[in-house]
Design a protein around this motif. Structure first.
Motif, mmCIF file in Angstrom:
data_model
loop_
_atom_site.group_PDB
_atom_site.id
_atom_site.type_symbol
_atom_site.label_atom_id
_atom_site.label_comp_id
_atom_site.label_asym_id
_atom_site.label_seq_id
_atom_site.Cartn_x
_atom_site.Cartn_y
_atom_site.Cartn_z
ATOM 1 N N GLU A 282 0.836 -1.197 0.000
ATOM 2 C CA GLU A 282 0.000 0.000 0.000
ATOM 3 C C GLU A 282 0.874 1.252 0.000
ATOM 4 O O GLU A 282 0.556 2.247 -0.671
ATOM 5 N N TYR A 283 1.975 1.202 0.729
ATOM 6 C CA TYR A 283 2.910 2.341 0.754
ATOM 7 C C TYR A 283 3.380 2.678 -0.667
ATOM 8 O O TYR A 283 3.400 3.850 -1.065
ATOM 9 N N LYS A 284 3.744 1.659 -1.446
ATOM 10 C CA LYS A 284 4.231 1.890 -2.810
ATOM 11 C C LYS A 284 3.136 2.473 -3.692
ATOM 12 O O LYS A 284 3.365 3.457 -4.420
ATOM 13 N N LEU A 285 1.951 1.857 -3.657
ATOM 14 C CA LEU A 285 0.880 2.335 -4.528
ATOM 15 C C LEU A 285 0.479 3.762 -4.195
ATOM 16 O O LEU A 285 0.171 4.556 -5.089
ATOM 17 N N LYS A 286 0.510 4.108 -2.910
ATOM 18 C CA LYS A 286 0.092 5.448 -2.489
ATOM 19 C C LYS A 286 1.186 6.488 -2.667
ATOM 20 O O LYS A 286 0.926 7.589 -3.177
ATOM 21 N N ASN A 287 2.418 6.152 -2.278
ATOM 22 C CA ASN A 287 3.474 7.173 -2.185
ATOM 23 C C ASN A 287 4.475 7.163 -3.333
ATOM 24 O O ASN A 287 5.162 8.165 -3.550
ATOM 25 N N VAL A 288 4.584 6.059 -4.040
ATOM 26 C CA VAL A 288 5.541 5.987 -5.151
ATOM 27 C C VAL A 288 4.825 6.106 -6.494
ATOM 28 O O VAL A 288 5.213 6.906 -7.349
ATOM 29 N N LEU A 289 3.762 5.330 -6.664
ATOM 30 C CA LEU A 289 3.031 5.359 -7.931
ATOM 31 C C LEU A 289 1.934 6.412 -7.935
ATOM 32 O O LEU A 289 1.772 7.150 -8.907
ATOM 33 N N LEU B 151 13.217 -9.701 -1.935
ATOM 34 C CA LEU B 151 14.418 -10.545 -1.888
ATOM 35 C C LEU B 151 14.743 -10.992 -0.462
ATOM 36 O O LEU B 151 15.906 -11.247 -0.145
ATOM 37 N N GLY B 152 13.722 -11.065 0.386
ATOM 38 C CA GLY B 152 13.936 -11.555 1.739
ATOM 39 C C GLY B 152 14.331 -10.501 2.747
ATOM 40 O O GLY B 152 14.655 -10.837 3.898
ATOM 41 N N GLU B 153 14.303 -9.247 2.372
ATOM 42 C CA GLU B 153 14.656 -8.182 3.307
ATOM 43 C C GLU B 153 13.625 -8.100 4.434
ATOM 44 O O GLU B 153 12.471 -8.484 4.257
ATOM 45 N N PRO B 154 14.022 -7.589 5.612
ATOM 46 C CA PRO B 154 13.040 -7.393 6.683
ATOM 47 C C PRO B 154 11.956 -6.416 6.252
ATOM 48 O O PRO B 154 12.223 -5.448 5.526
ATOM 49 N N LEU B 155 10.731 -6.665 6.680
ATOM 50 C CA LEU B 155 9.638 -5.760 6.358
ATOM 51 C C LEU B 155 9.737 -4.476 7.174
ATOM 52 O O LEU B 155 10.049 -4.505 8.365
ATOM 53 N N ARG B 156 9.469 -3.350 6.505
ATOM 54 C CA ARG B 156 9.421 -2.049 7.166
ATOM 55 C C ARG B 156 8.139 -1.338 6.740
ATOM 56 O O ARG B 156 7.461 -1.769 5.805
ATOM 57 N N GLU B 157 7.840 -0.243 7.380
ATOM 58 C CA GLU B 157 6.646 0.507 7.008
ATOM 59 C C GLU B 157 6.721 1.028 5.578
ATOM 60 O O GLU B 157 5.691 1.211 4.932
ATOM 61 N N ASP B 158 7.953 1.263 5.094
ATOM 62 C CA ASP B 158 8.109 1.791 3.738
ATOM 63 C C ASP B 158 8.592 0.730 2.746
ATOM 64 O O ASP B 158 9.101 1.068 1.681
ATOM 65 N N LEU C 30 8.505 -1.637 -0.279
ATOM 66 C CA LEU C 30 7.761 -1.513 -1.528
ATOM 67 C C LEU C 30 7.057 -2.812 -1.909
ATOM 68 O O LEU C 30 6.047 -2.782 -2.619
ATOM 69 N N ARG C 31 7.598 -3.931 -1.451
ATOM 70 C CA ARG C 31 7.001 -5.234 -1.748
ATOM 71 C C ARG C 31 6.872 -6.056 -0.475
ATOM 72 O O ARG C 31 7.690 -5.935 0.440
ATOM 73 N N ILE C 32 5.850 -6.896 -0.460
ATOM 74 C CA ILE C 32 5.660 -7.859 0.621
ATOM 75 C C ILE C 32 5.571 -9.244 -0.005
ATOM 76 O O ILE C 32 4.739 -9.477 -0.885
ATOM 77 N N ASN C 33 6.438 -10.137 0.435
ATOM 78 C CA ASN C 33 6.433 -11.511 -0.049
ATOM 79 C C ASN C 33 5.722 -12.405 0.970
ATOM 80 O O ASN C 33 5.942 -12.282 2.177
ATOM 81 N N PHE C 34 4.908 -13.310 0.460
ATOM 82 C CA PHE C 34 4.200 -14.286 1.285
ATOM 83 C C PHE C 34 4.723 -15.684 0.928
ATOM 84 O O PHE C 34 4.662 -16.101 -0.228
ATOM 85 N N ILE C 35 5.225 -16.379 1.936
ATOM 86 C CA ILE C 35 5.760 -17.713 1.762
ATOM 87 C C ILE C 35 4.776 -18.666 2.436
ATOM 88 O O ILE C 35 4.633 -18.644 3.667
ATOM 89 N N CYS C 36 4.123 -19.502 1.649
ATOM 90 C CA CYS C 36 2.981 -20.273 2.158
ATOM 91 C C CYS C 36 3.104 -21.753 1.781
ATOM 92 O O CYS C 36 3.826 -22.120 0.869
ATOM 93 N N ARG C 37 2.323 -22.545 2.512
ATOM 94 C CA ARG C 37 2.242 -23.969 2.226
ATOM 95 C C ARG C 37 0.777 -24.416 2.253
ATOM 96 O O ARG C 37 0.001 -23.974 3.100
ATOM 97 N N ALA C 38 0.403 -25.258 1.317
ATOM 98 C CA ALA C 38 -0.955 -25.805 1.261
ATOM 99 C C ALA C 38 -1.131 -26.854 2.350
ATOM 100 O O ALA C 38 -0.278 -27.731 2.520
#
Length: 244
Positions: free
Chosen positions: A144-151, A226-233, A235-243
């Motif tokens: 949401e940060y990227k869509l609102k503040n970058v794009l 690329l596995g970086e720690p998540l921050r408030e700013d 730009l991307r959020i990765n979800f690693i999931c298992r069925a």
């Protein structure tokens, strides 16, 4: 106004050549290896097929799926040129069907942002139905940060020898609306103009996680690009999931 990637579909990978595809694909391959994912998978929202081709070269049997015929036409051309024997299928993630269940699925570079909130459960349910039990599902969203503040409410443009585009964005609080005008040479000093609209939804991480849980997935972790720690700013959020 044309559908998303009608005009840009054949040039998408070319125009994004500076996004770090190599490191991005290696992150994806490493993540799947850490999850113990099997060899058979699907690249959903494959675009021009860079990640499909990278997964194939890493020893995976992978098919690419995309909603854009123009994207797939270029994906098949590039795969053939590079000797990649991958199948490419026209399909919508909210109605996804594959010929057989697979060991993993990936959806990289904003695929899920194009899914409206009301259709998230349909998308995740269809992905789950295509996966074997224990199968890996790895995807990202633009934050949401990227869509609102970058794009949002910004203009981007690029003038190259074989394509010029103007990219007008507006963020309305829930989604980014992107109107793109594309000019390509038409011969005799003339140019062809095409206009297309993209809509990307600003999904909240908690809403994504809740939809995943409700559709038969366990979220193992979330992380930045690329596995970086998540921050408030981030730009991307990765979800690693298992069925499950």
């Amino acid at each position: 106004m044309k559908e998303s990637y009608a005009a840009l579909g054949g040039k998408f990978e070319y125009l994004n050549s500076d996004c770090g595809y190599d490191k991005w694909s290696q992150y994806l391959i490493k993540t799947l290896e850490e999850l113990g994912a099997g060899a058979c998978g699907a690249d959903i929202g494959c675009g021009n097929g860079y990640f499909t081709r990278a997964l194939y070269r890493a020893g995976k049997e992978v098919c690419g799926v995309d909603i854009s015929p123009e994207m797939l036409q270029k994906a098949r051309e590039l795969a053939s040129r590079e000797g990649v024997r991958a199948e490419f299928l026209l399909g919508d993630i909210t109605k996804l069907k594959l010929l057989k269940r697979v060991d993993f699925a990936v959806a990289v570079n904003d695929c899920i942002n194009y899914v409206p909130p009301a259709k998230l459960c349909a998308a995740f349910s269809h992905v789950r139905s295509c996966l074997k039990k224990g199968g890996a599902f790895v995807f990202d969203i633009s934050s949401e940060y990227k869509l609102k503040n970058v794009l949002g409410d910004n203009l981007f443009a690029e003038d190259l020898d074989d394509i010029t585009y103007l990219w007008f964005n507006k963020f309305d609080g829930e989604k980014a609306i992107m109107d793109i005008t594309v000019f390509t040479p038409a011969g005799d000093g003339l140019f062809r103009r095409e206009d297309e609209r993209h809509v990307q939804y600003a999904h909240k991480a908690d809403d994504i996680a809740a939809a995943l849980h409700g559709c038969g997935f366990e979220v193992l972790r979330t992380e930045g690009h690329l596995g970086e720690p998540l921050r408030e700013d981030s730009l991307r959020i990765n979800f690693i999931c298992r069925a499950v």
